[in-house]
Design a protein around this motif. Structure first.
Motif, PDB file in Angstrom:
ATOM      1  N   THR A  19      41.863  43.829  35.913  1.00 52.63           N
ATOM      2  CA  THR A  19      42.426  44.145  33.748  1.00 52.63           C
ATOM      3  C   THR A  19      42.269  45.151  33.110  1.00 52.63           C
ATOM      4  O   THR A  19      41.634  45.861  33.448  1.00 52.63           O
TER       5      THR A  19
ATOM      6  N   LYS B 242      35.803  39.952  32.399  1.00 55.35           N
ATOM      7  CA  LYS B 242      36.837  40.488  32.707  1.00 55.35           C
ATOM      8  C   LYS B 242      37.135  40.698  33.886  1.00 55.35           C
ATOM      9  O   LYS B 242      36.284  40.670  34.368  1.00 55.35           O
TER      10      LYS B 242
ATOM     11  N   THR C 149      43.465  42.234  25.391  1.00 53.47           N
ATOM     12  CA  THR C 149      43.855  42.049  26.822  1.00 53.47           C
ATOM     13  C   THR C 149      45.251  42.245  26.731  1.00 53.47           C
ATOM     14  O   THR C 149      46.137  41.597  26.809  1.00 53.47           O
TER      15      THR C 149
ATOM     16  N   GLU D  63      45.626  40.734  32.283  1.00 49.52           N
ATOM     17  CA  GLU D  63      45.129  40.479  33.233  1.00 49.52           C
ATOM     18  C   GLU D  63      44.985  40.535  34.616  1.00 49.52           C
ATOM     19  O   GLU D  63      46.208  40.006  35.648  1.00 49.52           O
TER      20      GLU D  63
END
Length: 336
Positions: free
Chosen positions: A151, A147, A78, A81
């Motif tokens: 993101t 997710k 990731t 975020e």
């Protein structure tokens, strides 16, 4: 769907015999993989080799160190975020993405590449998670589950790890070659794929085909006898919805049935497949008749469209519909 009509409902300038041929998709160079649904067997990891620069919503700059070796498993990292709605399994998503090989930076397709002179919203990927896609390997797409909108993340690994047995041997990519996708989760929506529009249906306007709708089945469309096919787009809202207005760039979630004006023969329906299909509207992802006829409508509308060849598949003999006037009944059940 339309490769939707092409796999996205009536796909724009590229058409295939994909069952869900009306949902248009962005082409993956040389089609690296066969579109086959499958789950991701590998979870997230911090073993990422690739460096990604750029903000969410901007074209990412992807670079790989010269001595990097791709992992023989799916690796997820990731980068940013998000704080929006979380993607659920079976949910519909609108994504930006860029894919490339790790060794020589060869493009695997993406949404940040636009045609010269293109106007309006950029074309993005719209899909249902868990359904086959011609734009992205199933294992990669499945990583959007969990997710949040907003993101940005990346997925990397060998072609064998990311694509497996679906790797196309003619694509010029070896199983041990490293691949990477950077994905921005723009929006998501969970809608029952069996959703349909409810309400009292209007009688057909003069010269328009009659529509009889049976719940959970393809609509029955009867062409008016002795009526010549129109040479311009004709449309009628059969049921008026009260949801948000459809704008260019939205990902629409819809049920549809399509028949040929010339003989009333059905050539496709979302009800013949897995139910509602998702596609982007107003970006040339679907045939012009859909872009012109559905932008400005509302979620909850049932719309009848009569589309002449010039706004359909004219000039695309491979479609088998290039000389036909097309009649569609479209239920707009949501947008993403």
């Amino acid at each position: 769907m339309l490769q939707f009509l092409g796999g996205r409902p009536p796909l724009s300038r590229s058409y295939s015999k994909n069952p869900r041929r009306f949902a248009v998709a962005l082409a993956v160079p040389a089609l690296l993989f066969a579109a086959t649904a499958c789950g991701s067997e590998d979870g997230g990891s911090s073993d990422a080799q690739v460096k990604v620069e750029g903000k969410f919503g901007e074209k990412p700059e992807i670079s790989t160190p010269k001595d990097a070796k791709p992992a023989d498993k799916l690796v997820v990292k990731t980068i940013t975020e998000g704080s929006g709605e979380k993607v659920e399994k079976g949910g519909f998503v609108r994504l930006d993405f860029a894919g490339q090989t790790m060794k020589d930076n060869k493009s695997l397709g993406g949404t940040w590449t636009t045609q010269p002179g293109a106007k309006g919203p950029r074309r993005q990927m719209v899909a249902q998670v868990g359904q086959p896609s011609q734009e992205m390997p199933a294992k990669v797409l499945d990583e959007v589950i969990g997710k949040k909108a907003g993101t940005r993340f990346e997925v990397e690994g060998t072609a064998k790890a990311l694509i497996g047995d679906q790797l196309n041997p003619q694509a010029g990519v070896k199983p041990e070659d490293g691949l990477v996708w950077v994905i921005d989760v723009v929006a998501t929506k969970k809608i029952d794929p069996k959703s349909e529009v409810k309400g009292d249906q209007a009688a057909p306007a003069a010269g328009m085909p009659e529509v009889k709708y049976t719940s959970q089945k393809a609509a029955s469309i009867t062409i008016p006898k002795g009526e010549k096919a129109p040479t311009d787009l004709k449309e009628q809202v059969l049921i008026k919805g009260s949801g948000p207005e459809v704008k260019a760039g939205d990902g629409l979630i819809a049920q549809y049935t399509g028949v040929k004006w010339e003989n009333g023969e059905k050539f496709d329906s979302s009800w013949d497949h897995n139910g509602a299909t998702a596609f982007q509207i107003g970006t040339g992802s679907v045939v012009q008749g859909w872009d012109k006829g559905l932008v400005g409508k509302r979620v909850g509308d049932r719309v009848e469209l009569v589309i002449p060849p010039k706004l359909g598949y004219e000039g695309q003999p491979q479609s088998g519909l290039d000389k036909n006037t097309l009649v569609f009944v479209v239920d707009i059940v949501g947008k993403v």
